[in-house]
Motif scaffolding. Structure first.
Motif, short mmCIF file in Angstrom:
data_model
loop_
_atom_site.label_atom_id
_atom_site.label_comp_id
_atom_site.label_asym_id
_atom_site.label_seq_id
_atom_site.Cartn_x
_atom_site.Cartn_y
_atom_site.Cartn_z
N THR A 1 -5.23 7.43 2.11
CA THR A 1 -4.93 7.86 3.47
C THR A 1 -4.76 6.69 4.44
OG1 THR A 1 -7.31 8.18 3.80
CG2 THR A 1 -6.00 10.13 3.27
N LEU A 2 -5.14 5.47 4.01
CA LEU A 2 -4.94 4.32 4.89
C LEU A 2 -3.46 4.06 5.15
CD1 LEU A 2 -5.95 1.87 6.49
CD2 LEU A 2 -6.08 0.60 4.35
N PRO A 3 -2.59 3.96 4.13
CA PRO A 3 -1.16 3.80 4.44
C PRO A 3 -0.55 5.04 5.11
CG PRO A 3 -1.50 4.03 2.06
CD PRO A 3 -2.85 3.82 2.69
N MET A 4 -1.11 6.22 4.89
CA MET A 4 -0.66 7.38 5.66
C MET A 4 -0.86 7.13 7.15
SD MET A 4 -1.97 10.72 3.47
CE MET A 4 -1.32 11.85 4.73
N SER A 5 -2.00 6.56 7.49
CA SER A 5 -2.27 6.24 8.88
C SER A 5 -1.34 5.13 9.38
CB SER A 5 -3.74 5.80 9.03
OG SER A 5 -4.02 5.40 10.36
N ARG B 1 0.82 -1.22 0.00
CA ARG B 1 0.00 0.00 0.00
C ARG B 1 0.85 1.27 0.00
NH1 ARG B 1 -2.09 -3.54 3.63
NH2 ARG B 1 -4.21 -4.30 3.31
N ASP B 2 2.14 1.14 0.32
CA ASP B 2 3.00 2.32 0.37
C ASP B 2 3.09 3.02 -0.98
OD1 ASP B 2 3.36 1.55 2.95
OD2 ASP B 2 5.46 0.95 2.74
N ALA B 3 2.81 2.31 -2.05
CA ALA B 3 2.81 2.93 -3.38
C ALA B 3 1.77 4.04 -3.49
CB ALA B 3 2.56 1.89 -4.46
N TYR B 4 0.77 4.02 -2.60
CA TYR B 4 -0.30 5.01 -2.64
C TYR B 4 -0.02 6.22 -1.76
CZ TYR B 4 -3.09 1.33 -4.85
OH TYR B 4 -3.56 0.35 -5.70
N LEU B 5 1.15 6.28 -1.13
CA LEU B 5 1.48 7.41 -0.27
C LEU B 5 1.72 8.68 -1.09
CD1 LEU B 5 3.91 5.61 2.19
CD2 LEU B 5 1.67 6.58 2.79
N PRO B 6 1.33 9.85 -0.56
CA PRO B 6 1.55 11.10 -1.31
C PRO B 6 3.01 11.53 -1.27
CG PRO B 6 0.64 11.58 0.85
CD PRO B 6 0.64 10.08 0.72
N GLY B 7 3.40 12.34 -2.25
CA GLY B 7 4.72 12.97 -2.24
C GLY B 7 4.65 14.34 -1.62
N ARG B 8 5.79 14.96 -1.44
CA ARG B 8 5.80 16.24 -0.74
C ARG B 8 5.32 17.41 -1.58
NH1 ARG B 8 11.15 14.46 -0.47
NH2 ARG B 8 12.56 15.32 -2.05
N ASP B 9 5.07 17.19 -2.89
CA ASP B 9 4.58 18.27 -3.74
C ASP B 9 3.08 18.15 -4.03
OD1 ASP B 9 7.16 19.42 -4.02
OD2 ASP B 9 7.66 17.81 -5.43
N VAL B 10 2.39 17.25 -3.34
CA VAL B 10 0.97 17.07 -3.60
C VAL B 10 0.22 18.34 -3.22
CG1 VAL B 10 0.48 16.07 -1.31
CG2 VAL B 10 -1.01 15.53 -3.24
N GLN C 1 -7.07 15.38 -11.55
CA GLN C 1 -6.07 15.55 -10.50
C GLN C 1 -6.03 14.22 -9.74
OE1 GLN C 1 -9.32 17.39 -10.07
NE2 GLN C 1 -9.61 15.24 -9.53
N PRO C 2 -5.07 14.02 -8.85
CA PRO C 2 -5.10 12.78 -8.05
C PRO C 2 -6.40 12.68 -7.27
CG PRO C 2 -3.00 13.92 -7.78
CD PRO C 2 -3.91 14.86 -8.52
N TYR C 3 -6.91 11.47 -7.14
CA TYR C 3 -8.05 11.30 -6.25
C TYR C 3 -7.59 10.56 -4.99
CZ TYR C 3 -9.28 6.37 -7.53
OH TYR C 3 -9.32 5.01 -7.73
N VAL C 4 -8.22 10.90 -3.88
CA VAL C 4 -7.85 10.37 -2.58
C VAL C 4 -9.02 9.56 -2.03
CG1 VAL C 4 -7.09 10.94 -0.23
CG2 VAL C 4 -6.42 12.42 -2.15
N ALA C 5 -8.72 8.41 -1.48
CA ALA C 5 -9.72 7.59 -0.80
C ALA C 5 -9.05 6.91 0.39
CB ALA C 5 -10.33 6.57 -1.76
N HIS C 6 -9.84 6.48 1.34
CA HIS C 6 -9.32 5.73 2.48
C HIS C 6 -9.56 4.25 2.20
CE1 HIS C 6 -7.79 5.73 6.60
NE2 HIS C 6 -8.58 4.68 6.81
N ASN C 7 -8.48 3.51 2.07
CA ASN C 7 -8.50 2.15 1.51
C ASN C 7 -8.93 2.25 0.05
OD1 ASN C 7 -8.27 -0.62 1.26
ND2 ASN C 7 -10.29 -1.04 2.14
N ALA C 8 -8.09 2.94 -0.73
CA ALA C 8 -8.43 3.31 -2.10
C ALA C 8 -8.59 2.11 -3.02
CB ALA C 8 -7.38 4.26 -2.67
#
Length: 487
Positions: free
Chosen positions: A400-404, A243-252, A365-372
Motif C-alpha cells: 500500500t506504500l506505492p499505492m499512496s 516499488r511500482d511492481a508491488y501495485l495491485p491490479g484491477r482484478d485483486v 493468496q496475495p499478502y498486503v503490507a505497508h512498505n512490504a
C-alpha cells in the motif's frame, strides 16, 4: 528450544553456496571453512573474563565476527534469486547465519553495557548515514568527555577523584593502564555507506550502457524508465519507481493483510515479537459464516469486512530481555523485559510450527503490507521455506506504500516530505480508515486492519474515477510483486 539438527543441515548446503557465491557483499573472498567452523546453534559470541582488557578484546572479536557474517548474509539474497539453474536448493544457511548473528548482536550489546558498568566507556547511539551505531567515548566521571581521546586512563595515577578512578581503585582486579577505544568502534555505517556507493556506481554504469545501446539502435526501446505513471487528481505525477511492481491490479480480491513488530529494523540482528494478520476481500462479498465481530485493542475499530483475524506474540532470548528496549516499549507498548523465553514466550526463529503456519497463509493468496519490503526481508531470514516459495512464484506481495505514493491525491511532495507523506498513519487517515484524533497503534493486527480498510476504500475510489488500476497505465490481474512466473 529449537531443533538444532537444522543447523547441521544448513552447513551441509555450504558447497552449493561456495560454488555460487565466492565473494561477500563487500567483494571479499568468503572463507567458507571459517563459516563451517562456527557453532551456529550455541553461539558465536565471545564470553570474556570480567576484566577491562578482556571485555575490550571480546568486543573487538565480536565486532569482527559480526562484520564477516553480515557481509555474507547481505549477498545471499541476490545470489539465491539469480540462481536460475537452481543449484542452491535451500535458503536455510542464510537463516542459520542470521539466527547466530542475532545472538551475537545481543552479546555485543551486553559487552557494551558491561563496559559502561565498569566505567570503561560511555555509549551513545547516534545516527550515521543509513543506520544508527553505538559510539564509544571515554568515561570521565563528572568531567566532560574528550571526544578526541582514543584511550581511557584507568590507572588512577592522575590523582583525580573521578568515579572511573574510584572503580579502578576499589576493584580486586588489576586494571591495565589503558583500554583502547579506537579499535572497538562500530563500523556498520561506514560499511553500509561504502556498499551503497558501489551499488550507485554499478547503476550508473548500467544506465550509461543502456543509453549507449539505445543510441546505437537509433531507438528508445532499450532505454530505462518504463511506463509513465497514471498520476493523481492534483496533477502531481510521481516518477516510476521500483516499488511500482508491488501495485495491485484491477482484478485483486481476496488478500491477507499483515504487519509485524520487531525489536529493531535489521532482520539479521533483531527479533520478531508481534505478528498480526487478517483477511479481506477487495471486490467480492465477505465469506458467509465468518464471525461478525472482532474485538481489536482500539475499541473504536470495527471489523467491517475483515475476517480471520490473528494476533501472535513472540519472545526474545534472556540476554536480549535483560538489555531492555525503551524505544520499542514506547512505540508499541511491548516491553521485552517481560518477553524472555525464560518467562514462557516462544521465539519466532526457534518455532518451526509457527513459521510453517504463517507460510501456509502467505501462500494462499496475495499478502498486503505497508512498505512490504520490510516484512519480506524479515520473512526471508526468519520463515523456513519462505525464500524458496517466493523464488518459485508461490508468493505474491502487494504494497500500500506505492499505492499512496502513486495514486493518492493527498500524497503531494512538501519540504518535510519530499515524496509525500506516505506513512501508514497518513495514508489511513486520508482514506478514511483512521480518524484524525487517533494515531497508528504500532501493533501488528491493528495496523493490518487500518491498512486493509484504507486499501479497500482507495480501490473503490480509484475504480469510480477510472484511475489507478483502471487508468490508462493500469493492469489487469491481481498485480503485485511475484517471482518465477509471468502474468
Amino acid at each position: 528450544m529449537t531443533d538444532r539438527a537444522w543447523f547441521d543441515a544448513a552447513k551441509g548446503d555450504i558447497p552449493q553456496w561456495a560454488a555460487s557465491m565466492p565473494k561477500d557483499a563487500d567483494g571479499t573472498t568468503i572463507d567458507w571453512d571459517w563459516v563451517r567452523s562456527l557453532d551456529l546453534a550455541h553461539g558465536v559470541g565471545t564470553i570474556p573474563e570480567s576484566t577491562p582488557q578482556s571485555i575490550h578484546d571480546a568486543l573487538k572479536i565480536d565486532y569482527a565476527t559480526r562484520e564477516h557474517l553480515e557481509s555474507i548474509i547481505a549477498q545471499c539474497n541476490s545470489t539465491f534469486m539469480t540462481d536460475y539453474d537452481r543449484f542452491i536448493g535451500s535458503y536455510r544457511l542464510p537463516r542459520a547465519l542470521a539466527y547466530a548473528n542475532r545472538r551475537l548482536n545481543d552479546n555485543i550489546n551486553t559487552l557494551l553495557r558491561l563496559g559502561e558498568q565498569q566505567h570503561l566507556w560511555v555509549v551513545s547511539r547516534e545516527r550515521r548515514g543509513r543506520t544508527t551505531v553505538a559510539v564509544l567515548r571515554p568515561y570521565s566521571g563528572s568531567r566532560p568527555s574528550n571526544d578526541d581521546q582514543g584511550m581511557l586512563n584507568l590507572s588512577g595515577e592522575t590523582g583525580d577523584a573521578s568515579a572511573g578512578n574510584t572503580a579502578a581503585e576499589n576493584s580486586d582486579v588489576k586494571f591495565p593502564t589503558t583500554v583502547a577505544l579506537d579499535d572497538i568502534q562500530d563500523r556498520t555505517a561506514a560499511i553500509l555507506d561504502a556498499r551503497a556507493e558501489r551499488r550507485k556506481a554499478q547503476r550508473f554504469q548500467k544506465r550509461a550502457g543502456d543509453a549507449a545501446m539505445a543510441r546505437a539502435n537509433l531507438s528508445g526501446a532499450t532505454s530505462p524508465g518504463g511506463a509513465a505513471s497514471s498520476g493523481n487528481a492534483t496533477g502531481h505525477h510521481p516518477k516510476p519507481d521500483w516499488r511500482d511492481a508491488y501495485l495491485p491490479g484491477r482484478d485483486v480480491d481476496a488478500v491477507m493483510g499483515i504487519d509485524i513488530e520487531t525489536t529493531g529494523i535489521d532482520p539479521a540482528r533483531d527479533y520478531i515479537i508481534d505478528v498480526g494478520f487478517e483477511f479481506m476481500n477487495m471486490a467480492s462479498p465477505r465469506p458467509a459464516g465468518e464471525p461478525e465481530t472482532y474485538a481489536y485493542e482500539q475499541g473504536y475499530y470495527a471489523a467491517g469486512d475483515a475476517y480471520g483475524q490473528s494476533r501472535l506474540a513472540f519472545g526474545v532470548p534472556p540476554e536480549n530481555a535483560a538489555l531492555g528496549n525503551a524505544l520499542i516499549a514506547k512505540l508499541t507498548g511491548i516491553d521485552v523485559r517481560g518477553r524472555s523465553s525464560e518467562a514462557g514466550y516462544r521465539l519466532f526463529d526457534e518455532w518451526p510450527q509457527a513459521q510453517a503456519g504463517l507460510l501456509a497463509r502467505l501462500t494462499q493468496q496475495p499478502y498486503v503490507a505497508h512498505n512490504a519490503t520490510f516484512e519480506h526481508s524479515w520473512f526471508m531470514l526468519n520463515v523456513a521455506g519462505y525464500a524458496e516459495s517466493y523464488r518459485a512464484g508461490r508468493i505474491t506481495i502487494i504494497d500500500t506504500l506505492p499505492m499512496s505514493r502513486q495514486w493518492d491525491p493527498g500524497a503531494v511532495p512538501t519540504n518535510e516530505h519530499p515524496y509525500g507523506d506516505n506513512t501508514l498513519d497518513a495514508y489511513a487517515k486520508r482514506q478514511g480508515a483512521l480518524d484524525s484524533a487517533h494515531n497508528e497503534r504500532h501493533l501488528g493486527l491493528e495496523d493490518s486492519h487500518i491498512m486493509l480498510v484504507a486499501m479497500k476504500h482507495h480501490l473503490a475510489a480509484l475504480k469510480a474515477q477510472r484511475k489507478g488500476p483502471w487508468g490508462p497505465a493500469g493492469r489487469a490481474g491481481v498485480g503485485g510483486k511475484s517471482c518465477g512466473r509471468k502474468r
